[in-house]
Motif scaffolding. Structure first.
Motif, PDB file in Angstrom:
ATOM      1  N   TYR A   1      18.799 -54.632 149.549  1.00  0.00           N
ATOM      2  CA  TYR A   1      17.467 -54.456 149.607  1.00  0.00           C
ATOM      3  C   TYR A   1      16.779 -54.683 150.893  1.00  0.00           C
ATOM      4  CZ  TYR A   1      18.746 -59.747 150.034  1.00  0.00           C
ATOM      5  OH  TYR A   1      19.291 -60.815 150.254  1.00  0.00           O
TER       6      TYR A   1
ATOM      7  N   GLN B   1      16.264 -54.766 157.522  1.00  0.00           N
ATOM      8  CA  GLN B   1      16.847 -55.383 158.528  1.00  0.00           C
ATOM      9  C   GLN B   1      18.275 -55.472 158.778  1.00  0.00           C
ATOM     10  OE1 GLN B   1      14.520 -58.404 160.241  1.00  0.00           O
ATOM     11  NE2 GLN B   1      13.771 -59.029 158.249  1.00  0.00           N
TER      12      GLN B   1
ATOM     13  N   ALA C   1      16.699 -62.303 161.492  1.00  0.00           N
ATOM     14  CA  ALA C   1      17.719 -61.615 160.783  1.00  0.00           C
ATOM     15  C   ALA C   1      19.177 -61.751 161.305  1.00  0.00           C
ATOM     16  CB  ALA C   1      17.429 -60.064 161.179  1.00  0.00           C
TER      17      ALA C   1
ATOM     18  N   THR D   1      13.914 -69.827 158.271  1.00  0.00           N
ATOM     19  CA  THR D   1      15.101 -69.064 157.420  1.00  0.00           C
ATOM     20  C   THR D   1      15.908 -68.321 158.455  1.00  0.00           C
ATOM     21  OG1 THR D   1      15.488 -67.822 155.557  1.00  0.00           O
ATOM     22  CG2 THR D   1      13.418 -67.130 156.753  1.00  0.00           C
TER      23      THR D   1
ATOM     24  N   GLY E   1      19.581 -67.750 157.704  1.00  0.00           N
ATOM     25  CA  GLY E   1      20.930 -67.532 157.374  1.00  0.00           C
ATOM     26  C   GLY E   1      21.706 -68.905 157.227  1.00  0.00           C
TER      27      GLY E   1
ATOM     28  N   ASN F   1      17.612 -68.096 149.899  1.00  0.00           N
ATOM     29  CA  ASN F   1      17.242 -67.798 148.419  1.00  0.00           C
ATOM     30  C   ASN F   1      18.569 -67.686 147.714  1.00  0.00           C
ATOM     31  OD1 ASN F   1      14.494 -67.800 148.872  1.00  0.00           O
ATOM     32  ND2 ASN F   1      14.208 -65.540 149.128  1.00  0.00           N
TER      33      ASN F   1
ATOM     34  N   ASP G   1      18.615 -65.216 146.029  1.00  0.00           N
ATOM     35  CA  ASP G   1      18.469 -63.815 145.901  1.00  0.00           C
ATOM     36  C   ASP G   1      18.604 -63.291 144.436  1.00  0.00           C
ATOM     37  OD1 ASP G   1      18.063 -63.590 148.567  1.00  0.00           O
ATOM     38  OD2 ASP G   1      19.828 -63.560 148.916  1.00  0.00           O
TER      39      ASP G   1
ATOM     40  N   ARG H   1      25.819 -69.358 149.606  1.00  0.00           N
ATOM     41  CA  ARG H   1      24.471 -69.694 149.531  1.00  0.00           C
ATOM     42  C   ARG H   1      24.342 -71.169 149.226  1.00  0.00           C
ATOM     43  NH1 ARG H   1      21.890 -66.194 152.781  1.00  0.00           N
ATOM     44  NH2 ARG H   1      19.838 -66.017 151.543  1.00  0.00           N
TER      45      ARG H   1
ATOM     46  N   ILE I   1      14.660 -62.599 143.987  1.00  0.00           N
ATOM     47  CA  ILE I   1      13.965 -60.989 143.989  1.00  0.00           C
ATOM     48  C   ILE I   1      14.150 -60.696 142.772  1.00  0.00           C
ATOM     49  CG2 ILE I   1      13.801 -59.088 145.189  1.00  0.00           C
ATOM     50  CD1 ILE I   1      15.488 -60.030 147.347  1.00  0.00           C
TER      51      ILE I   1
ATOM     52  N   ALA J   1       9.098 -59.660 144.401  1.00  0.00           N
ATOM     53  CA  ALA J   1       9.216 -58.433 143.883  1.00  0.00           C
ATOM     54  C   ALA J   1      10.072 -57.656 145.142  1.00  0.00           C
ATOM     55  CB  ALA J   1       8.114 -57.795 143.369  1.00  0.00           C
TER      56      ALA J   1
ATOM     57  N   ALA K   1      10.569 -55.573 147.850  1.00  0.00           N
ATOM     58  CA  ALA K   1       9.952 -54.308 148.576  1.00  0.00           C
ATOM     59  C   ALA K   1      10.771 -53.435 149.037  1.00  0.00           C
ATOM     60  CB  ALA K   1       9.297 -55.073 150.092  1.00  0.00           C
TER      61      ALA K   1
ATOM     62  N   VAL L   1      12.477 -50.435 150.887  1.00  0.00           N
ATOM     63  CA  VAL L   1      12.415 -50.136 152.218  1.00  0.00           C
ATOM     64  C   VAL L   1      13.170 -48.717 152.391  1.00  0.00           C
ATOM     65  CG1 VAL L   1      12.957 -50.722 154.498  1.00  0.00           C
ATOM     66  CG2 VAL L   1      12.311 -52.533 153.085  1.00  0.00           C
TER      67      VAL L   1
ATOM     68  N   ALA M   1       7.124 -61.780 148.129  1.00  0.00           N
ATOM     69  CA  ALA M   1       6.806 -60.200 148.292  1.00  0.00           C
ATOM     70  C   ALA M   1       6.217 -59.380 147.039  1.00  0.00           C
ATOM     71  CB  ALA M   1       8.298 -59.491 148.735  1.00  0.00           C
TER      72      ALA M   1
ATOM     73  N   LEU N   1       7.587 -59.745 156.539  1.00  0.00           N
ATOM     74  CA  LEU N   1       8.648 -59.606 157.861  1.00  0.00           C
ATOM     75  C   LEU N   1       8.279 -58.240 158.459  1.00  0.00           C
ATOM     76  CD1 LEU N   1      11.490 -61.703 156.492  1.00  0.00           C
ATOM     77  CD2 LEU N   1       9.959 -62.495 158.385  1.00  0.00           C
TER      78      LEU N   1
HETATM   79  N1  SAM Z   1      18.564 -63.703 157.206  1.00  0.00           N
HETATM   80  C1  SAM Z   1      18.450 -64.692 156.412  1.00  0.00           C
HETATM   81  C2  SAM Z   1      18.566 -64.642 155.112  1.00  0.00           C
HETATM   82  O1  SAM Z   1      18.759 -63.818 154.486  1.00  0.00           O
HETATM   83  O2  SAM Z   1      18.815 -65.723 154.503  1.00  0.00           O
HETATM   84  C3  SAM Z   1      16.752 -64.915 156.563  1.00  0.00           C
HETATM   85  C4  SAM Z   1      15.564 -64.019 156.246  1.00  0.00           C
HETATM   86  S1  SAM Z   1      15.614 -63.018 154.778  1.00  0.00           S
HETATM   87  C5  SAM Z   1      14.576 -61.928 155.055  1.00  0.00           C
HETATM   88  C6  SAM Z   1      14.904 -63.962 153.531  1.00  0.00           C
HETATM   89  C7  SAM Z   1      15.093 -63.562 152.370  1.00  0.00           C
HETATM   90  O3  SAM Z   1      13.713 -62.707 152.142  1.00  0.00           O
HETATM   91  C8  SAM Z   1      16.103 -63.167 151.378  1.00  0.00           C
HETATM   92  O4  SAM Z   1      16.993 -63.894 151.006  1.00  0.00           O
HETATM   93  C9  SAM Z   1      15.397 -62.325 150.163  1.00  0.00           C
HETATM   94  O5  SAM Z   1      15.541 -62.918 149.204  1.00  0.00           O
HETATM   95  C10 SAM Z   1      14.057 -61.898 150.821  1.00  0.00           C
HETATM   96  N2  SAM Z   1      13.984 -60.433 151.112  1.00  0.00           N
HETATM   97  C11 SAM Z   1      14.511 -59.650 152.278  1.00  0.00           C
HETATM   98  N3  SAM Z   1      14.000 -58.514 152.082  1.00  0.00           N
HETATM   99  C12 SAM Z   1      13.183 -58.386 150.706  1.00  0.00           C
HETATM  100  C13 SAM Z   1      12.734 -57.270 150.251  1.00  0.00           C
HETATM  101  N4  SAM Z   1      13.024 -55.919 150.914  1.00  0.00           N
HETATM  102  N5  SAM Z   1      12.093 -57.302 149.384  1.00  0.00           N
HETATM  103  C14 SAM Z   1      11.956 -58.715 148.633  1.00  0.00           C
HETATM  104  N6  SAM Z   1      12.592 -59.719 149.369  1.00  0.00           N
HETATM  105  C15 SAM Z   1      13.183 -59.610 150.124  1.00  0.00           C
END
Ligand code: SAM
Ligand code: DTB
Ligand code: SF4
Length: 326
Positions: A63, A66, A105, A135, A137, A158, A160, A178, A197, A228, A230, A232, A268, A298
């Motif tokens: 999803y 990044q 990221a 957040t 990682g 998350n 996820d 996780r 998500i 929800a 997003a 990309v 989101a 983000l």
């Molecule tokens: N890199 C770290 C990680 O994954 O734990 C921290 C940042 S990451 C962007 C944090 C959370 O944002 C992810 O675990 C995911 O649940 C959520 N996320 C990331 N991209 C997303 C997207 N396109 N749509 C919805 N939620 C998203």
């Protein structure tokens, strides 16, 4: 319906599935009743999210815009200077936020100069009197301890999606990784922010299975973000169908009922929702949103602060203010 019952940790999957599938009016009425028994229903916490290190991530989360391996339009940005981050936090506070979340990221935290800088950022944001969240990682127990000592209030990590569906979405780490990080955060005495998500192509059972893992933890996450997808451009999930708002509302309501004391964050997906649809989410028990001056989460679009403040006013809601001394 028992709205004032204790927080439970023994939910059965069938029970949560039954709740999720109740007739919508009944489901929202029940969630709203639980929400009112446990929270000030006219308050919404405003959290500001800042991407402190953007793009170039080695993970393959399907999803995520990044992840380095997908060809997206997102510009890579190295770790921001500490002063820049603190200035953003001050602005967030001035705009009514009570929580500031810094996202990187990264696959995991490494014990290097960047981590030292994060520690300074945490101290600086904490000094502003904001709830400070990160957040970053995966995290070891000693890294979590260091963040706690610097004043970190919450860590977002998350699930996820469900354990069963996890491999379809991410191959570079597993569900157990996780859980391990979440446990390290808990052991260090930092509050846990963990959710997931919807819209990844998962089944209803997957959604419930993810909620079940959270709701049957020894201690519920204090904060549960519901995102929800997003979508990309350039990611494997770019053409997934848009999530129907009623599904988001059902997910939020079920989360509220299963974890009555937690903050439920409508994360989101707001950019694709009308004010009326968001109002249903608040009625169903969501009591936090992410906002920001840059009108992004983000890397994806999000409503702006003034738009959000106007919406809260229209709905008779107000930004949550932290108690003195926090
Ligand atoms: N890199 C770290 C990680 O994954 O734990 C921290 C940042 S990451 C962007 C944090 C959370 O944002 C992810 O675990 C995911 O649940 C959520 N996320 C990331 N991209 C997303 C997207 N396109 N749509 C919805 N939620 C998203
Ligand atoms: C969470 O559950 N939602 C926020 C926060 N945790 C870090 C992030 C959502 C990011 C959505 C897509 C983007 O802009 O990257
Ligand atoms: Fe990296 Fe986090 Fe995006 Fe996964 S969600 S690719 S770990 S930034």
């Amino acid at each position: 319906m028992n709205t004032s019952s204790e927080v439970r940790h023994d939910w059965a999957k069938e029970e949560l599935l039954y709740i999720y599938n109740k007739p919508l009016m009944e489901l929202v009425y029940e969630a709203a009743s639980v929400h009112r028994a446990w929270h000030k229903a006219d308050e919404v916490q405003i959290s500001t999210l800042l991407s402190i290190k953007t793009g170039g991530c080695p993970e393959d989360c399907a999803y995520c815009g990044q992840a380095a391996r997908y060809h997206t339009d997102i510009k890579v940005q190295a770790l921001l200077p500490t002063e820049t981050v603190i200035a953003h936090a001050q602005k967030a506070k001035d705009n009514g936020s009570s929580r500031f979340c810094m996202a990187a990221a990264w696959r995991e935290v490494r014990n290097n100069g960047d981590f030292d800088r994060i520690i300074d950022m945490v101290k600086g944001v904490n000094n502003l009197g904001l709830e400070v969240c990160c957040t970053l990682g995966m995290l070891s127990e000693s890294q979590a301890q260091r963040l706690q000592e610097a004043g970190l209030y919450a860590y977002n990590h998350n699930l996820d999606t469900s354990e069963e569906y996890y491999d379809e979405i991410i191959s570079t780490r597993n569900f157990e990784n996780r859980i391990l990080t979440i446990n390290n955060v808990r052991k260090a005495g930092i509050t846990v922010c963990s959710g997931g998500i919807i819209g990844l192509g998962e089944s209803q059972e997957d959604r419930i299975s993810m909620l079940l893992t959270l709701a049957n933890m020894e201690k519920h996450p204090e904060s549960v973000p519901i995102n929800a997808l997003a979508r990309v451009k350039g990611t494997p999930l770019e053409n997934n169908p848009k999530i129907d708002s009623w599904e988001m509302i059902r997910m939020i309501a079920t989360t509220r009922i299963a974890m009555p004391a937690s903050m439920v964050r409508l994360s989101a997906g707001r950019i694709e929702m009308t004010e009326s649809e968001q109002a249903w989410c608040f009625m169903a028990g969501a009591n936090s949103i992410f906002t920001g001056e840059r009108e992004t989460l983000l890397v994806t679009p999000n409503p702006g602060v003034s738009e959000d403040m106007q919406m809260l006013k229209t709905l008779g809601l107000k930004p949550m203010v932290l108690e003195e001394g926090k």
